[in-house]
Motif scaffolding. Structure first.
Motif, PDB file in Angstrom:
ATOM      1  N   UNK A   1     -12.972   5.137  -7.725  1.00 14.98           N
ATOM      2  CA  UNK A   1     -13.578   4.329  -6.582  1.00 14.98           C
ATOM      3  C   UNK A   1     -14.854   4.731  -6.418  1.00 14.98           C
ATOM      4  N   UNK A   2     -15.658   4.141  -6.090  1.00 18.54           N
ATOM      5  CA  UNK A   2     -17.107   4.429  -6.051  1.00 18.54           C
ATOM      6  C   UNK A   2     -17.411   5.382  -4.765  1.00 18.54           C
ATOM      7  N   UNK A  33     -10.574  -6.738  -2.340  1.00 19.19           N
ATOM      8  CA  UNK A  33      -9.041  -6.461  -2.050  1.00 19.19           C
ATOM      9  C   UNK A  33      -8.778  -4.863  -3.063  1.00 19.19           C
ATOM     10  N   UNK A  34      -9.501  -4.630  -3.930  1.00 23.98           N
ATOM     11  CA  UNK A  34      -9.517  -3.212  -4.823  1.00 23.98           C
ATOM     12  C   UNK A  34      -9.866  -2.065  -3.888  1.00 23.98           C
ATOM     13  N   UNK A  38      -7.609   0.652  -2.033  1.00 22.62           N
ATOM     14  CA  UNK A  38      -7.989   2.238  -2.113  1.00 22.62           C
ATOM     15  C   UNK A  38      -7.798   2.805  -0.640  1.00 22.62           C
ATOM     16  N   UNK A  39      -8.375   2.333   0.168  1.00 26.51           N
ATOM     17  CA  UNK A  39      -8.702   2.752   1.565  1.00 26.51           C
ATOM     18  C   UNK A  39      -7.323   2.990   2.043  1.00 26.51           C
ATOM     19  N   UNK A  40      -6.339   1.884   1.833  1.00 30.85           N
ATOM     20  CA  UNK A  40      -5.102   2.175   2.367  1.00 30.85           C
ATOM     21  C   UNK A  40      -4.377   3.222   1.913  1.00 30.85           C
ATOM     22  N   UNK A  41      -4.502   3.370   0.743  1.00 31.10           N
ATOM     23  CA  UNK A  41      -3.450   4.305  -0.038  1.00 31.10           C
ATOM     24  C   UNK A  41      -4.271   5.817   0.575  1.00 31.10           C
ATOM     25  N   UNK A  42      -5.360   5.834   0.616  1.00 29.92           N
ATOM     26  CA  UNK A  42      -6.230   7.174   0.813  1.00 29.92           C
ATOM     27  C   UNK A  42      -5.887   7.368   2.296  1.00 29.92           C
TER      28      UNK A  42
ATOM     29  N   UNK B  94      -3.003  -5.461   4.212  1.00 32.59           N
ATOM     30  CA  UNK B  94      -2.757  -4.741   2.795  1.00 32.59           C
ATOM     31  C   UNK B  94      -1.862  -3.732   2.871  1.00 32.59           C
ATOM     32  N   UNK B  95      -1.811  -3.165   4.039  1.00 35.30           N
ATOM     33  CA  UNK B  95      -1.104  -2.166   4.238  1.00 35.30           C
ATOM     34  C   UNK B  95       0.418  -2.404   4.171  1.00 35.30           C
ATOM     35  N   UNK B  96       0.734  -3.446   4.821  1.00 31.94           N
ATOM     36  CA  UNK B  96       2.111  -4.025   5.077  1.00 31.94           C
ATOM     37  C   UNK B  96       2.620  -4.336   3.631  1.00 31.94           C
ATOM     38  N   UNK B  97       1.923  -5.016   2.879  1.00 34.99           N
ATOM     39  CA  UNK B  97       1.912  -5.414   1.784  1.00 34.99           C
ATOM     40  C   UNK B  97       2.410  -4.482   0.549  1.00 34.99           C
TER      41      UNK B  97
END
Lengths: 506, 173
Positions: A1-2, A33-34, A38-42, B94-97
């Motif tokens: 990720x940048x 979306x990428x 990344x933000x969601x998992x981080x 996105x999170x829910x997905x």
């Protein structure tokens, strides 16, 4: 990720994001979306780290924003707690009583909805699965259904397992919705109602309809507004009666032992003796408690070792923690009587397990053997002397209890009160030399003898009221101070982080 | 039947609390504000439980309510921490997905934590479990706040990378 996105997100987590940074972050996220993934998992990693450590933070410090939720709308009042609907029609079951005297005794253990008056004593009522209410007389309770009751007067302590979440206790000044926890209410004759939460969380709905979420360690008086009152750990605890009280167990322990063995793991390097066990390997710890109705009196014990020290860590649930006024400077037979944790421990590698050694009373006239008077059989008492804020230690040896020492040099100890005020943790490093074992300290693979004891005191910290003993050899009977063979197995593991299931109750 | 439904709801609530909490905290990464919103969300859930259809995905439903609370909060307090509605909605979706993936990641996080050197693991415990502010933690650790933040950034990056690697390995297997 940048790197730019990472920097912006980190700044956001740290609370240092600037308005320009926010605009840029949104721009990067909006159609990528990428980047979103990344933000969601981080951020979820951040959130997971926080969730796992949330309980370490005392409830009051988790949010210092106003705890009040204004909910004065008429709709809220009308809806009340929607849980009121759908009464089951079933009531509770009388699970156990202690010296209970009813105004009109229930005809059977099944308690259908209705009013019950307990003149004195204790009654344990089981509602829907997972819900237990301990009522202390004099008290009036109206059972409404399997998950709803009203206390009109007296004291009630509710224990609600997660499966019982949703139980509602009404009081004259509001009602309490339990989300899987332990809380108590005390209702005086004129309806004054105090509520305190021992663990977990509840939502209190007051007469005006406003609601407040309360967490473990909080206490309030329910009025038109809930006013904070000091948390009084002992208010709802069924306190141990004391050895001289015929309703108690005398000097016998209040628990049935749960463990035959205790587990010692190699000490982690750099353990700081400060009463905080978060830097411990606790994988060998055991949890035990007194029998009902005194199960709030509990112990979590853990031990570590290296070639110089034995480490003892404990968390003790105690309504009167760290109050001992037993001075180490004044000679005493029972230094631990104002509240203490004690160990009987055999550190003789040649003796193995079971430990051998009998006290004079148990020898019945036979002369003492070298084992009976062995220096390597030790009795160790750990207590906190309140007037001097001091972690003390008392040692004596053999089954003849020779070689008494109080606070000899070389040990380190620390105590810490639990945030709820209902107990303490202790942490000690005891050099093997104090246990006369520095010539050949226990090593990985050894199985030797050890037993744990806890003494709980009166509120003044002067006399003991009850004790717990665990880590006991099931094949032996009798007192641990008569016969060292009664001590449980102390297993010195070669490695730490024991697999789940290693510590097993009997 | 109402009673049974209620018990089911209570169980779902307790079992999924952590997912709702994480949902909120990942959208508003401030512990204090997130705690407050979590509190409000819990309350709403209990007030509206009857509207919950047991056939519905509980996490989705509960996070929907949490999402509304977060959005209202951002509207009331439009600071640098806030997000515009459209970005917030996208992230929430996105999170829910990815809910299943996030549960996998959370499980793997434990093993990645175990691989960290002891002192770093303790640092994470202190920083995330601290009573006080990061400045307090930094003082206790004998570091400057800046150095502490830097190290935490690095540890999060290491953990995130480790989880991603383990996840990829699991998928191959």
């Amino acid at each position: 990720m940048n790197d730019e996105l990472r920097d912006l997100v980190d700044a956001r987590l740290e609370g240092t994001l600037t308005p320009e940074g926010r605009a840029r972050l949104e721009e990067l996220l909006r159609n990528d979306p990428a980047a979103q993934d990344w933000v969601v998992t981080y951020t979820d990693l951040h959130a997971s780290l926080q969730w796992e450590r949330r309980d370490a933070i005392p409830p009051r410090r988790r949010h210092w924003a106003r705890p009040w939720i204004a909910a004065a709308s008429a709709a809220t009042i009308l809806i009340g707690l929607v849980l009121a609907v759908g009464r089951s029609g079933e009531g509770a079951r009388l699970a156990r009583t202690v010296d209970a005297e009813w105004v009109r005794a229930p005809e059977s253990a099944a308690l259908p909805p209705g009013l019950y008056l307990l003149r004195r004593g204790i009654a344990e009522l089981a509602f829907d699965p997972g819900v237990v209410v301990l009522l202390e007389g004099p008290a009036e309770i109206e059972i409404r259904s399997g998950r709803r009751a009203a206390v009109r007067r007296g004291k009630a302590r509710c224990r609600v397992a997660p499966s019982g979440a949703g139980f509602v206790l009404e009081t004259p000044r509001g009602e309490v919705l339990d989300l899987g926890t332990e809380f108590g209410v005390a209702v005086s004759d004129d309806g004054r109602t105090d509520l305190q939460v021992h663990e977990g969380e509840v939502i209190a709905t007051l007469e005006g309809g406003s609601k407040q979420r309360l967490l473990g360690g909080q206490a309030v008086r329910l009025e038109t507004a809930a006013r904070e009152v000091p948390f009084q750990p002992d208010r709802f605890v069924r306190v141990l009666p004391g050895p001289e009280d015929p309703s108690g167990r005398g000097s016998r322990p209040y628990n049935a032992p749960r463990f035959d063995e205790v587990h010692l793991v190699p000490a982690l390097p750099g353990v700081v003796i400060d009463g905080d066990l978060s830097d411990w390997d606790l994988s060998g710890r055991f949890k035990t408690a007194c029998d009902p109705p005194f199960e709030s009196y509990a112990l979590e014990g853990a031990m570590m070792y290296d070639d110089r020290f034995l480490y003892v860590g404990a968390r003790v649930a105690d309504p009167f923690p760290m109050r001992s006024r037993i001075s180490p400077a004044i000679e005493s037979d029972i230094y631990g009587r104002g509240g203490s944790v004690a160990l009987r421990i055999a550190a003789d590698r040649r003796m193995g397990w079971p430990a051998r050694g009998l006290a004079e009373d148990a020898r019945k006239g036979r002369p003492a053997t070298p084992e009976d008077v062995s220096d390597k059989l030790s009795f160790v008492v750990l207590w906190y002397y309140a007037p001097e804020d001091r972690a003390c230690i008392f040692l004596r040896h053999g089954m003849d209890f020779h070689g008494v020492r109080v606070n000899p040099p070389g040990y380190r100890g620390a105590f810490r009160r639990l945030p709820s005020g209902e107990g303490y943790t202790l942490e000690y490093a005891i050099p093997w030399s104090l246990l006369h074992a520095d010539d050949d300290p226990p090593r990985a693979g050894d199985v030797l003898g050890a037993t744990w004891l806890v003494h709980w005191s009166d509120p003044a910290g002067k006399t003991w009221k009850g004790q717990l003993i665990d880590g006991v050899n099931p094949a032996e009977h009798g007192w641990n101070f008569h016969n060292a063979a009664t001590w449980g197995r102390a297993i010195y593991h070669p490695g730490g982080r024991l697999a789940p299931g290693t510590v097993r109750p009997r | 039947m109402d009673r049974k439904r209620h018990a089911q709801f209570a169980e779902l609530f307790v079992r999924n609390q952590n997912r709702v909490y994480r949902y909120i905290l990942s959208l508003i990464p401030d512990r204090v504000q997130a705690e407050d919103l979590f509190q409000q969300t819990s309350l709403t859930l209990w007030e509206t439980w009857e509207r919950y259809d047991p056939g519905q995905d509980f996490v989705r439903w509960a996070c929907g309510i949490a999402h509304n609370h977060v959005r209202n909060h951002f509207r009331k307090r439009p600071g640098p921490l806030a997000l515009s509605d459209d970005v917030l909605d996208r992230l929430g979706r996105r999170r829910l997905e990815q809910d299943g993936v996030l549960e996998d990641r959370r499980r793997l996080l434990e093993s990645c934590l175990a691989e960290l050197p002891e002192r770093h693991r303790l640092l994470i415990d202190r920083a995330y479990g601290a009573f006080g502010t990061m400045d307090d933690v930094a003082r206790e650790e004998g570091r400057t706040p800046n150095a502490l933040y830097k190290l935490l950034r690095r540890l999060r990056a290491v953990l995130h990378e480790c989880v991603g690697r383990k996840l990829a390995l699991e998928r191959q297997a």
